[in-house]
Scaffold this motif. Structure first.
Motif, PDB file in Angstrom:
ATOM      1  N   GLN A  75      -6.520 -11.335  -8.339  1.00 34.18           N
ATOM      2  CA  GLN A  75      -5.667 -10.152  -8.410  1.00 34.18           C
ATOM      3  C   GLN A  75      -6.409  -8.900  -7.961  1.00 34.18           C
ATOM      4  OE1 GLN A  75      -4.271 -10.246 -12.516  1.00 34.18           O
ATOM      5  NE2 GLN A  75      -2.315 -11.058 -11.832  1.00 34.18           N
ATOM      6  N   VAL A  76      -7.664  -8.764  -8.399  1.00 35.19           N
ATOM      7  CA  VAL A  76      -8.464  -7.603  -7.993  1.00 35.19           C
ATOM      8  C   VAL A  76      -8.690  -7.619  -6.484  1.00 35.19           C
ATOM      9  CG1 VAL A  76     -10.718  -6.483  -8.188  1.00 35.19           C
ATOM     10  CG2 VAL A  76      -9.591  -7.373 -10.242  1.00 35.19           C
ATOM     11  N   HIS A  77      -8.994  -8.805  -5.940  1.00 37.70           N
ATOM     12  CA  HIS A  77      -9.212  -8.916  -4.497  1.00 37.70           C
ATOM     13  C   HIS A  77      -7.948  -8.558  -3.720  1.00 37.70           C
ATOM     14  CE1 HIS A  77      -9.425 -11.194  -0.618  1.00 37.70           C
ATOM     15  NE2 HIS A  77     -10.527 -10.489  -0.562  1.00 37.70           N
ATOM     16  N   GLN A  78      -6.800  -9.024  -4.195  1.00 36.27           N
ATOM     17  CA  GLN A  78      -5.543  -8.694  -3.527  1.00 36.27           C
ATOM     18  C   GLN A  78      -5.308  -7.185  -3.540  1.00 36.27           C
ATOM     19  OE1 GLN A  78      -2.286 -11.096  -5.110  1.00 36.27           O
ATOM     20  NE2 GLN A  78      -3.721 -12.767  -5.369  1.00 36.27           N
ATOM     21  N   ARG A  79      -5.590  -6.544  -4.680  1.00 39.36           N
ATOM     22  CA  ARG A  79      -5.395  -5.092  -4.774  1.00 39.36           C
ATOM     23  C   ARG A  79      -6.311  -4.357  -3.801  1.00 39.36           C
ATOM     24  NH1 ARG A  79      -6.088  -4.652  -9.813  1.00 39.36           N
ATOM     25  NH2 ARG A  79      -8.209  -3.841  -9.914  1.00 39.36           N
ATOM     26  N   ARG A  80      -7.575  -4.788  -3.729  1.00 39.90           N
ATOM     27  CA  ARG A  80      -8.514  -4.146  -2.813  1.00 39.90           C
ATOM     28  C   ARG A  80      -8.115  -4.380  -1.360  1.00 39.90           C
ATOM     29  NH1 ARG A  80      -9.338  -1.019  -5.680  1.00 39.90           N
ATOM     30  NH2 ARG A  80     -10.967  -0.801  -7.262  1.00 39.90           N
ATOM     31  N   TRP A  81      -7.628  -5.583  -1.063  1.00 43.42           N
ATOM     32  CA  TRP A  81      -7.183  -5.886   0.305  1.00 43.42           C
ATOM     33  C   TRP A  81      -6.005  -5.001   0.684  1.00 43.42           C
ATOM     34  CZ3 TRP A  81      -2.616  -7.837   2.436  1.00 43.42           C
ATOM     35  CH2 TRP A  81      -2.708  -8.263   3.777  1.00 43.42           C
ATOM     36  N   LEU A  82      -5.048  -4.849  -0.230  1.00 44.44           N
ATOM     37  CA  LEU A  82      -3.896  -3.997   0.032  1.00 44.44           C
ATOM     38  C   LEU A  82      -4.315  -2.549   0.232  1.00 44.44           C
ATOM     39  CD1 LEU A  82      -1.361  -5.486  -2.537  1.00 44.44           C
ATOM     40  CD2 LEU A  82      -1.098  -5.499  -0.055  1.00 44.44           C
ATOM     41  N   GLU A  83      -5.242  -2.075  -0.594  1.00 47.69           N
ATOM     42  CA  GLU A  83      -5.702  -0.698  -0.463  1.00 47.69           C
ATOM     43  C   GLU A  83      -6.419  -0.475   0.866  1.00 47.69           C
ATOM     44  OE1 GLU A  83      -8.052  -0.231  -3.945  1.00 47.69           O
ATOM     45  OE2 GLU A  83      -6.337   0.179  -5.264  1.00 47.69           O
ATOM     46  N   ALA A  84      -7.212  -1.471   1.276  1.00 48.80           N
ATOM     47  CA  ALA A  84      -7.925  -1.359   2.554  1.00 48.80           C
ATOM     48  C   ALA A  84      -6.943  -1.352   3.724  1.00 48.80           C
ATOM     49  CB  ALA A  84      -8.920  -2.517   2.705  1.00 48.80           C
ATOM     50  N   LYS A  85      -5.906  -2.195   3.643  1.00 47.65           N
ATOM     51  CA  LYS A  85      -4.903  -2.230   4.706  1.00 47.65           C
ATOM     52  C   LYS A  85      -4.087  -0.932   4.748  1.00 47.65           C
ATOM     53  CE  LYS A  85      -5.434  -6.239   6.647  1.00 47.65           C
ATOM     54  NZ  LYS A  85      -5.788  -6.334   8.085  1.00 47.65           N
ATOM     55  N   ALA A  86      -3.860  -0.347   3.588  1.00 47.94           N
ATOM     56  CA  ALA A  86      -3.028   0.861   3.511  1.00 47.94           C
ATOM     57  C   ALA A  86      -3.779   2.118   3.922  1.00 47.94           C
ATOM     58  CB  ALA A  86      -2.492   1.025   2.090  1.00 47.94           C
ATOM     59  N   ALA A  87      -5.110   2.123   3.738  1.00 50.12           N
ATOM     60  CA  ALA A  87      -5.906   3.341   3.901  1.00 50.12           C
ATOM     61  C   ALA A  87      -5.655   4.095   5.212  1.00 50.12           C
ATOM     62  CB  ALA A  87      -7.392   3.010   3.746  1.00 50.12           C
ATOM     63  N   PRO A  88      -5.595   3.419   6.377  1.00 46.55           N
ATOM     64  CA  PRO A  88      -5.405   4.175   7.625  1.00 46.55           C
ATOM     65  C   PRO A  88      -4.065   4.908   7.700  1.00 46.55           C
ATOM     66  CG  PRO A  88      -6.197   1.940   8.063  1.00 46.55           C
ATOM     67  CD  PRO A  88      -5.786   1.982   6.634  1.00 46.55           C
ATOM     68  N   TYR A  89      -3.108   4.518   6.876  1.00 43.65           N
ATOM     69  CA  TYR A  89      -1.771   5.105   6.955  1.00 43.65           C
ATOM     70  C   TYR A  89      -1.505   6.114   5.841  1.00 43.65           C
ATOM     71  CZ  TYR A  89      -1.419   0.895   9.773  1.00 43.65           C
ATOM     72  OH  TYR A  89      -1.644  -0.093  10.700  1.00 43.65           O
ATOM     73  N   VAL A  90      -2.521   6.345   4.998  1.00 44.71           N
ATOM     74  CA  VAL A  90      -2.328   7.245   3.861  1.00 44.71           C
ATOM     75  C   VAL A  90      -3.067   8.547   4.131  1.00 44.71           C
ATOM     76  CG1 VAL A  90      -2.602   7.549   1.378  1.00 44.71           C
ATOM     77  CG2 VAL A  90      -2.127   5.282   2.301  1.00 44.71           C
ATOM     78  N   THR A  91      -2.364   9.504   4.714  1.00 42.91           N
ATOM     79  CA  THR A  91      -2.923  10.831   4.970  1.00 42.91           C
ATOM     80  C   THR A  91      -1.924  11.874   4.499  1.00 42.91           C
ATOM     81  OG1 THR A  91      -2.005  10.839   7.224  1.00 42.91           O
ATOM     82  CG2 THR A  91      -4.272  10.045   6.949  1.00 42.91           C
ATOM     83  N   VAL A  92      -2.427  12.955   3.962  1.00 45.68           N
ATOM     84  CA  VAL A  92      -1.591  14.058   3.479  1.00 45.68           C
ATOM     85  C   VAL A  92      -2.096  15.351   4.107  1.00 45.68           C
ATOM     86  CG1 VAL A  92      -0.850  15.375   1.457  1.00 45.68           C
ATOM     87  CG2 VAL A  92      -1.104  12.893   1.294  1.00 45.68           C
ATOM     88  N   SER A  93      -1.222  16.049   4.794  1.00 50.61           N
ATOM     89  CA  SER A  93      -1.608  17.284   5.487  1.00 50.61           C
ATOM     90  C   SER A  93      -1.490  18.490   4.555  1.00 50.61           C
ATOM     91  CB  SER A  93      -0.710  17.499   6.707  1.00 50.61           C
ATOM     92  OG  SER A  93       0.630  17.754   6.285  1.00 50.61           O
ATOM     93  N   ASP A  94      -2.153  19.589   4.933  1.00 47.73           N
ATOM     94  CA  ASP A  94      -2.032  20.835   4.171  1.00 47.73           C
ATOM     95  C   ASP A  94      -0.594  21.336   4.156  1.00 47.73           C
ATOM     96  OD1 ASP A  94      -4.698  20.854   3.547  1.00 47.73           O
ATOM     97  OD2 ASP A  94      -5.274  22.225   5.171  1.00 47.73           O
ATOM     98  N   GLU A  95       0.118  21.091   5.259  1.00 44.89           N
ATOM     99  CA  GLU A  95       1.519  21.523   5.329  1.00 44.89           C
ATOM    100  C   GLU A  95       2.371  20.788   4.290  1.00 44.89           C
ATOM    101  OE1 GLU A  95      -0.333  20.645   7.899  1.00 44.89           O
ATOM    102  OE2 GLU A  95      -0.581  22.593   8.882  1.00 44.89           O
ATOM    103  N   GLU A  96       2.105  19.508   4.103  1.00 45.42           N
ATOM    104  CA  GLU A  96       2.844  18.736   3.103  1.00 45.42           C
ATOM    105  C   GLU A  96       2.534  19.235   1.688  1.00 45.42           C
ATOM    106  OE1 GLU A  96       3.384  14.217   4.380  1.00 45.42           O
ATOM    107  OE2 GLU A  96       1.355  14.931   4.845  1.00 45.42           O
TER     108      GLU A  96
END
Length: 333
Positions: free
Chosen positions: A143-164
């Motif tokens: 379960q921990v490995h799956q969570r880390r894998w999901l977080e690693a896959k998601a990381a490039p798409y998780v950005t928040v701008s100052d405008e947001e």
């Protein structure tokens, strides 16, 4: 199909698990509910999933057995959906592993173990679900490995701008309000299951000790307080709002003058001696003060959304049989 017809993916799985896909299909278990990429989900798996689902929500085994049938039907459907998603993610994560620290696994195990009053009861509950400590640790590690894998896959798409961040700040006036807060330290004695008069008498003795300055508040908290969490910090409760504390406790605290030791008072939980060390009135926070908090909040929300989409994608790309599984056996023992 690369998976079923001896392609590279099939051979990779064979190397990883030491047996061919045909062997998996041949070993059809009893009580089968569904398969995900030929991996089975059985009635026993569902029962274990329901046990874990209920346990982490604070339910005792007796409560689980007495759950209303209509509610249990909903729980079974939710847990089955989670099991299917977990297996779909598990296959992709195992083929693209990410490093997992043993400390993360230990922490996750400790969190689950904390729901049980003793190791003996915890191990007995595991045994009732057909697992021992080693098997459960492997399950948690997955379960921990799956969570880390999901977080690693998601990381490039998780950005928040100052405008947001600015747009969220300007569009949510309520969240800009910082509620009234107190900081206090306490000495607490519980009355539950005790003679209330004796507890009151004991607390009066502690109040006299503090009034005579023969012992510091920190030392008195460590010696006399029954609040195990705060006593190790000299009785300090940190900052809290009205919503975080019982009404009868807040009422007494709000009446006290900061910097002065208050008299003992009783709540539904027991007797308290409290010193309010700080009081902050409600106010509106500025943008710079809230920038990091808003950024963290929006990042968390985006991460959840992206991970949910990745889970949906892995499920859509998996071979699930039957196409619309139900939480009941299709192959009875």
């Amino acid at each position: 199909d690369l998976y079923l017809f001896h392609g590279p993916l099939s051979k990779m799985v064979d190397r990883m698990y030491g047996r061919g896909i045909e062997a998996q299909i041949a070993e059809v278990p009893t009580g089968l509910i569904a398969t995900v990429n030929t991996w089975p989900i059985t009635v026993a798996d569902l029962d274990r999933g329901i046990w874990e689902y209920c346990t982490v929500r604070g339910m005792e085994i007796e409560e689980i057995e007495e759950i209303d049938p209509r509610r249990m039907e909903v729980i079974r459907a939710v847990v089955l959906g989670d099991l299917i998603n977990d297996l779909a993610v598990w296959h992709f994560a195992r083929l693209n592993p990410v490093p997992v620290d043993d400390g993360e696994v230990d922490a996750a195990l400790a969190q689950i173990r904390g729901h049980f009053p003793s190791d003996e009861i915890f191990l007995a509950r595991l045994a009732a679900q057909g697992m021992d400590a080693a098997a459960f640790r492997e399950h948690v590690a997955d379960q921990v490995h799956q969570r880390r894998w999901l977080e690693a896959k998601a990381a490039p798409y998780v950005t928040v701008s100052d405008e947001e961040v600015r747009a969220w700040f300007e569009g949510d006036e309520v969240s800009r309000l910082v509620p009234e807060r107190w900081r206090a330290r306490q000495i607490f004695m519980a009355t539950l299951g005790k003679d209330a008069a004796l507890v009151r008498k004991e607390m009066a003795k502690v109040a006299a000790i503090l009034a005579g300055a023969t012992m510091s508040f920190e030392d008195a908290a460590e010696k006399y307080s029954e609040d195990e969490r705060s006593k190790r910090a000299g009785g300090d409760l940190g900052y809290f709002t009205r919503q975080r504390m019982p009404e009868d406790f807040i009422r007494a605290v709000a009446a006290q003058e900061p910097g002065k030791l208050g008299p003992p008072f009783q709540t539904k939980l027991g007797w308290h001696i409290v010193e309010v060390t700080d009081h902050l009135a409600e106010r509106e926070a500025g943008f710079e003060e809230m920038r990091d908090e808003i950024h963290a909040y929006l990042t968390t929300q985006k991460r959840k959304d992206v991970i949910s989409q990745i889970v949906r994608d892995t499920r859509a790309r998996s071979k699930i049989w039957p196409p619309e599984p139900k939480p009941e056996a299709i192959l009875e023992p």
